[in-house]
Design an enzyme around this catalytic site. Structure first.
Site, PDB file in Angstrom:
ATOM      1  N   CYS A   1       0.790  -1.180  -0.096  1.00  0.00           N
ATOM      2  CA  CYS A   1       0.042   0.022   0.098  1.00  0.00           C
ATOM      3  C   CYS A   1       0.954   1.336   0.083  1.00  0.00           C
ATOM      4  CB  CYS A   1      -0.666   0.126   1.358  1.00  0.00           C
ATOM      5  SG  CYS A   1      -2.117  -1.369   1.431  1.00  0.00           S
TER       6      CYS A   1
ATOM      7  N   CYS B   1      12.492  -3.578   4.387  1.00  0.00           N
ATOM      8  CA  CYS B   1      12.228  -4.776   3.492  1.00  0.00           C
ATOM      9  C   CYS B   1      13.233  -4.522   2.226  1.00  0.00           C
ATOM     10  CB  CYS B   1      10.990  -4.631   3.024  1.00  0.00           C
ATOM     11  SG  CYS B   1      10.399  -5.387   1.590  1.00  0.00           S
TER      12      CYS B   1
ATOM     13  N   SER C   1      10.621  -3.859 -14.987  1.00  0.00           N
ATOM     14  CA  SER C   1      11.391  -3.910 -13.635  1.00  0.00           C
ATOM     15  C   SER C   1      12.905  -4.546 -13.866  1.00  0.00           C
ATOM     16  CB  SER C   1      10.621  -4.773 -13.000  1.00  0.00           C
ATOM     17  OG  SER C   1      10.333  -5.907 -13.446  1.00  0.00           O
TER      18      SER C   1
ATOM     19  N   ASP D   1      15.797 -10.449 -14.980  1.00  0.00           N
ATOM     20  CA  ASP D   1      14.702 -10.025 -14.277  1.00  0.00           C
ATOM     21  C   ASP D   1      14.749  -9.822 -12.719  1.00  0.00           C
ATOM     22  OD1 ASP D   1      11.973  -9.376 -13.891  1.00  0.00           O
ATOM     23  OD2 ASP D   1      11.087 -11.432 -14.449  1.00  0.00           O
ATOM     24  N   ASP D   2      14.011  -9.189 -12.131  1.00  0.00           N
ATOM     25  CA  ASP D   2      14.410  -8.807 -10.465  1.00  0.00           C
ATOM     26  C   ASP D   2      13.744  -9.933  -9.561  1.00  0.00           C
ATOM     27  OD1 ASP D   2      11.480  -8.716 -11.074  1.00  0.00           O
ATOM     28  OD2 ASP D   2      11.082  -6.662 -10.405  1.00  0.00           O
TER      29      ASP D   2
ATOM     30  N   CYS E   1       6.037 -13.614   2.975  1.00  0.00           N
ATOM     31  CA  CYS E   1       6.197 -12.352   3.562  1.00  0.00           C
ATOM     32  C   CYS E   1       5.021 -12.186   4.754  1.00  0.00           C
ATOM     33  CB  CYS E   1       6.401 -11.282   2.777  1.00  0.00           C
ATOM     34  SG  CYS E   1       6.350  -9.507   3.443  1.00  0.00           S
TER      35      CYS E   1
ATOM     36  N   CYS F   1      15.357  -6.552   6.476  1.00  0.00           N
ATOM     37  CA  CYS F   1      14.631  -7.745   6.560  1.00  0.00           C
ATOM     38  C   CYS F   1      15.096  -8.592   5.180  1.00  0.00           C
ATOM     39  CB  CYS F   1      13.191  -7.490   6.666  1.00  0.00           C
ATOM     40  SG  CYS F   1      12.278  -8.829   6.519  1.00  0.00           S
TER      41      CYS F   1
ATOM     42  N   CYS G   1      12.041 -13.268   3.570  1.00  0.00           N
ATOM     43  CA  CYS G   1      11.470 -14.035   2.349  1.00  0.00           C
ATOM     44  C   CYS G   1      12.592 -14.904   1.614  1.00  0.00           C
ATOM     45  CB  CYS G   1      10.748 -13.360   1.450  1.00  0.00           C
ATOM     46  SG  CYS G   1      11.691 -12.113   0.984  1.00  0.00           S
TER      47      CYS G   1
HETATM   48 FE1  SF4 Z   1      10.494  -7.748   2.479  1.00  0.00          FE
HETATM   49 FE2  SF4 Z   1      10.549 -10.239   2.106  1.00  0.00          FE
HETATM   50 FE3  SF4 Z   1      10.974  -9.034   4.826  1.00  0.00          FE
HETATM   51 FE4  SF4 Z   1       8.502  -9.196   3.432  1.00  0.00          FE
HETATM   52  S1  SF4 Z   1       9.796 -10.997   4.085  1.00  0.00           S
HETATM   53  S2  SF4 Z   1       9.529  -7.497   4.426  1.00  0.00           S
HETATM   54  S3  SF4 Z   1       9.114  -8.905   1.124  1.00  0.00           S
HETATM   55  S4  SF4 Z   1      12.544  -8.778   2.701  1.00  0.00           S
END
Ligand code: SF4
Length: 535
Positions: free
Chosen positions: A49, A296, A343, A405-406, A442, A493, A496
């Protein structure tokens, strides 16, 4: 007196492959919100968002918010909303669809005031309905406040139980009509709002300061009452939130690109664990927790707009460095480096620059593809990638291609892309991905589906290469990716990609994830005992 009025609802390693209302309509009124919105081309991951807030007496804050949301449209396309205060009344207007579908001059004109907040939504918890569109509004006596949220909480069930709600009322399901975690935050703040009335009018920021220690997970919030604009970020700062200065005012936004569009200049981030309040007396800050920054990492890879700035680094330049790192990590003999547009463009540029292999275009992208209410035929749907990308055989034929690609989430799009390139005459297709394998779900605001839906969850890189049909496949290593951001000391973070979650994960998921090898680091957050003001 405060009122809310609403618009009517409408609606690492390289693997080589062997061979080769406004106006007072009741909530939920109208029906086009029930219409199926078809995502013609699924992006590999669902964005989250975007939030925006502005305090600017004498300026058209609704129009500024409209353009701020317009710049943040990439973060959510399901609904858009604006709340405005003229000093006495908070008016909320929101609708399903893009910003340009939800608002026009006629709907903006009555939204007069000196402060406003706005929101674009991609539903990651709660259903995609008008009822869950934001900003949400809560009245408390003759006062009230509006709230817009980016991020997901991870302790919603416990919070709901504290509020006396039945289990399951708040779920991450996109199909059940449920209360969103943002609603819960609103209820919690409303509960504190009147508990200790203040004579200085600063009820909202102090109610917020009492609530935030109970929230786990990701939240970048903007809030407002009749006279105050408030912005807060969780102690980990999972989601970005930028603070800017406007001539005669202040702006907060999910990304700096939204500051640029309204002519504001970037000052700094709202820090993790900080509450910023702006009113007629200026700006003040409450530090409610010591920061444990875990921005993130995917914001750098894909989520944020390339012209935005994160950790004082331009995102586009960071993505080019990701491509350079990939070229050093996983070199390949080839004739042309091409991106999966849009991207993959900056990382492909970086790969080309570092490898010396010429950069070229292999696909043309339909710039206007997004979503449609018209159902394509089954065949078109099965071939969905072609609705967005069409190969350029003249550029591809007989060439050994490096395709950048990303990310790869479910793998279906990558498989189709490789097939299309081979059909168009590519001699070899080598895939290079500027993010590590996405193996874990995530819980902090991105919609990736469940672990079982992630291609990398139970496959080796070699197996994925075989599945996708590429000649070779390589993902950037986590350390290289962090270095490419230009802000390795920033704190990220990576859950994932590594399975190391900075916080506890939702109870319902914890056991399964632990069995699969994920760990909840539950990094301790040190909350500051009593809010101290500073300016
Ligand atoms: Fe970002 Fe992955 Fe952490 Fe979610 S889990 S906040 S997508 S780095």
């Amino acid at each position: 007196m405060t009122r809310a009025s609403h618009a009517a609802a409408r609606g690492r390693g390289t693997a080589a492959r062997g061979a080769g209302a406004r106006g007072a309509a009741a909530q939920g009124a109208g029906s086009s919100g029930d219409r199926a919105i078809l995502h013609l081309v699924d992006r590999h991951i669902g964005e989250e968002c975007g939030v925006f807030g502005v305090y600017a007496p004498g300026q058209s804050v609704a129009t500024l918010t409209y353009f701020g949301l317009y710049a943040l449209q990439h973060r959510g396309q399901e609904s858009a909303g604006i709340a405005v205060s003229d000093g006495e009344t908070v008016t909320v207007s929101k609708d399903m669809g893009l910003v340009t579908q939800a608002f026009d001059e006629r709907r903006l004109a009555p939204l007069e005031g000196h402060l406003a907040i706005g929101h674009v939504r991609y539903s990651t918890t709660g259903s995609s309905t008008w009822r869950n569109a934001q900003p949400i509004y809560r009245s408390v006596g003759d006062a009230g406040f509006a709230l817009a949220h980016n991020g997901n909480l991870t302790n919603t069930e416990a919070l709901a139980a504290d509020l006396g709600k039945f289990p399951g009322v708040v779920t991450p399901s996109p199909v059940h009509d449920s209360t969103s975690d943002s609603d819960l935050v609103g209820e919690l703040i409303a509960g504190e709002y009147g508990a200790q009335p203040r004579s200085d009018g600063r009820d909202l920021e102090h109610a917020l300061a009492r609530v935030v220690p109970s929230l786990d997970g990701a939240f970048s919030l903007v809030l407002m009452d009749e006279a105050h604009l408030v912005a807060v970020r969780d102690p980990h700062g999972f989601r970005p939130l930028a603070l800017g200065r406007l001539e005669g005012g202040w702006v907060v936004a999910s990304e700096t690109c939204a500051l640029d569009i309204v002519g504001a200049h970037y000052l700094r981030e709202v820090e993790p664990g900080e509450i910023v309040t702006i009113d007629a007396t200026g700006l003040r800050s409450i530090r409610y927790a010591e920061p444990r920054p875990r921005l993130c990492l995917f914001e750098f890879v894909y989520l944020a707009r390339p012209d935005s700035v994160l950790y004082n680094q331009n995102v586009h330049a960071a993505r080019q460095r990701m491509g350079e790192e990939l070229a050093h990590q996983a070199p390949v003999d080839a004739d042309m480096v091409m991106p999966v547009p849009e991207s993959g463009v900056p990382a492909a540029q970086g790969f080309s620059r570092a490898s010396g292999i010429p950069y070229g275009d292999g696909f043309v992208k339909n710039r206007y593809v997004g979503r449609t209410f018209i159902q394509p035929s089954q065949q078109m749907r099965a071939d969905g990638v072609r609705l967005k990308l069409n190969p350029l055989p003249e550029n591809i034929e007989g060439k050994r291609l490096v395709v950048v690609d990303d990310s790869i989430i479910r793998g279906t799009t990558s498989k189709k892309i490789v097939a299309m390139l081979r059909e168009a005459g590519a001699a070899e297709v080598h895939l290079r991905i500027s993010s590590p394998p996405y193996r874990w779900p995530c819980f902090y605001g991105l919609d990736t589906g469940r672990r079982s839906e992630l291609l990398a969850a139970d496959m080796s890189v070699g197996e994925m290469c075989e599945y996708i049909g590429a000649d070779s496949l390589a993902y950037i290593e986590v350390d290289r990716l962090v270095r490419a951001t230009g802000a390795p000391a920033g704190g990220f973070c990576t859950a994932c990609m590594t399975g190391e979650y900075p916080t506890s994960v939702p109870d319902a998921e914890a056991e399964g994830l632990a069995e699969a090898g994920a760990v909840s680091l539950e990094e301790p957050v040190h909350f500051l005992p009593a809010p101290a003001d500073s300016t």
